[in-house]
Design a protein around this motif. Structure first.
Motif, PDB file in Angstrom:
ATOM      1  N   UNK A 106      -3.019   7.983  -2.629  1.00  0.00           N
ATOM      2  CA  UNK A 106      -3.986   8.235  -1.559  1.00  0.00           C
ATOM      3  C   UNK A 106      -3.310   8.958  -0.398  1.00  0.00           C
ATOM      4  N   UNK A 107      -2.096   8.548  -0.083  1.00  0.00           N
ATOM      5  CA  UNK A 107      -1.356   9.220   0.992  1.00  0.00           C
ATOM      6  C   UNK A 107      -1.126  10.693   0.650  1.00  0.00           C
ATOM      7  N   UNK A 108      -0.739  10.963  -0.603  1.00  0.00           N
ATOM      8  CA  UNK A 108      -0.538  12.346  -1.038  1.00  0.00           C
ATOM      9  C   UNK A 108      -1.850  13.117  -1.029  1.00  0.00           C
ATOM     10  N   UNK A 109      -2.924  12.432  -1.432  1.00  0.00           N
ATOM     11  CA  UNK A 109      -4.235  13.065  -1.468  1.00  0.00           C
ATOM     12  C   UNK A 109      -4.669  13.497  -0.072  1.00  0.00           C
ATOM     13  N   UNK A 110      -4.451  12.612   0.909  1.00  0.00           N
ATOM     14  CA  UNK A 110      -4.843  12.942   2.280  1.00  0.00           C
ATOM     15  C   UNK A 110      -4.038  14.118   2.816  1.00  0.00           C
TER      16      UNK A 110
END
Length: 231
Positions: free
Chosen positions: A23-27
Motif C-alpha cells: 500500500x505504501x508503494x502504491x501510494x
C-alpha cells in the motif's frame, strides 16, 4: 503527509488483500492528495471536471443530486473509509454527476483517475488486486443504488419510512436503530418533504408502531412495520 492516515487507509476496501508495504508503494505510485474541508464546504460539485476518486479519511459527507424541479435528493451518507466517484472512474464521463458536501469537518484522500485506470508503467504487483477490489466496490455500490430506486418507487411516505427502518433492522437484527442521517437528510434520502415525513412518523408513534427521539428509533410493532412497508 499520508503517514498519519495510514491506519485508516489500510482498512479501506480498495486496498483489501494488499500488504502494508504494498500500500505504501502504491501510494507513492498513485501520488494522491489530501483535501481538508470545513462543515458545509462543497468537496465536489455536480458538473465539475471529474479527475479523482475520493476516500473519506475523517468526518462525514453527503452525496446528493438535484431533480429537474430543483429538489435536493440525498443519495448516500459517506463515513470514514467510504469511497465516492468510483462508479464513473472507468466511464467516458468527464464531469461529476453529483455533489459531495461536508456534513462535518472532513479530510479526503483523492486518487487520480488517470493513475487508476491507466497502465502501470512499473507493473506493480498490487495493481491487479487493486482493480479487482475496485470492481467489487462498484458492484456493491450498484446494489445500494438499486435499493435507492426501490425507495423512490414506493408511493406512500409511510411505506418509505417503514421500508427504510425495516432494512436497518434486517441488517443489525436490533429493534433499536441509530441513524446517521438527521431528519432533513432522511427526508431528502426518501425524497419526501420534511413536514410530511414528521407528521407520518408522529402518527406511527401514536399507533404504537415505532418510537423515536432525534436520530434514534425503536421498533415496537415489527409485524405492523413489515405490513406497512408494502403500502
Amino acid at each position: 503527509m499520508l503517514e498519519k492516515y495510514f491506519d485508516v487507509i489500510v482498512n479501506v476496501s480498495l486496498f483489501y488483500g494488499i500488504e502494508r508495504a504494498g500500500i505504501a508503494n502504491m501510494l507513492n505510485c498513485l501520488k494522491p492528495r489530501v483535501g481538508i474541508y470545513k462543515k458545509g464546504d462543497y468537496i465536489v460539485t455536480s458538473g465539475q471536471t471529474y479527475e479523482n476518486v475520493g476516500v473519506v479519511l475523517k468526518g462525514t459527507a453527503t452525496v446528493s443530486k438535484e431533480s429537474t424541479s430543483g429538489n435536493r435528493i440525498v443519495m448516500t451518507l459517506l463515513k470514514e473509509r467510504d469511497i465516492f466517484g468510483e462508479i464513473v472512474a472507468f466511464s467516458s464521463m468527464t464531469t461529476w454527476p453529483a455533489t459531495v458536501q461536508a456534513q462535518e469537518a472532513c479530510e479526503i484522500l483523492f486518487l487520480p483517475r488517470s493513475k487508476i485506470v491507466g497502465d502501470c508503467d512499473k507493473m506493480c504487483s498490487w495493481h491487479r488486486i487493486f482493480i479487482q477490489n475496485f470492481l467489487r466496490v462498484i458492484s456493491e455500490r450498484a446494489i445500494v443504488l438499486n435499493k435507492k430506486v426501490e425507495y423512490l418507487t414506493i408511493k406512500s411516505i409511510r411505506g418509505k419510512i417503514c421500508s427504510f427502518l425495516l432494512e436497518h433492522y434486517n441488517k443489525s437484527g436490533s429493534k433499536e436503530i441509530e441513524l446517521a442521517l438527521n431528519r432533513n437528510e432522511l427526508a431528502d434520502f426518501l425524497n419526501v418533504s420534511r413536514p410530511s415525513m414528521s407528521r407520518e412518523m408522529s402518527k406511527m408513534r401514536e399507533e404504537g408502531v415505532i418510537d423515536f427521539h432525534l436520530s434514534t428509533f425503536r421498533i415496537i410493532d415489527l409485524q405492523a412495520l413489515k405490513t406497512m412497508s408494502e403500502l
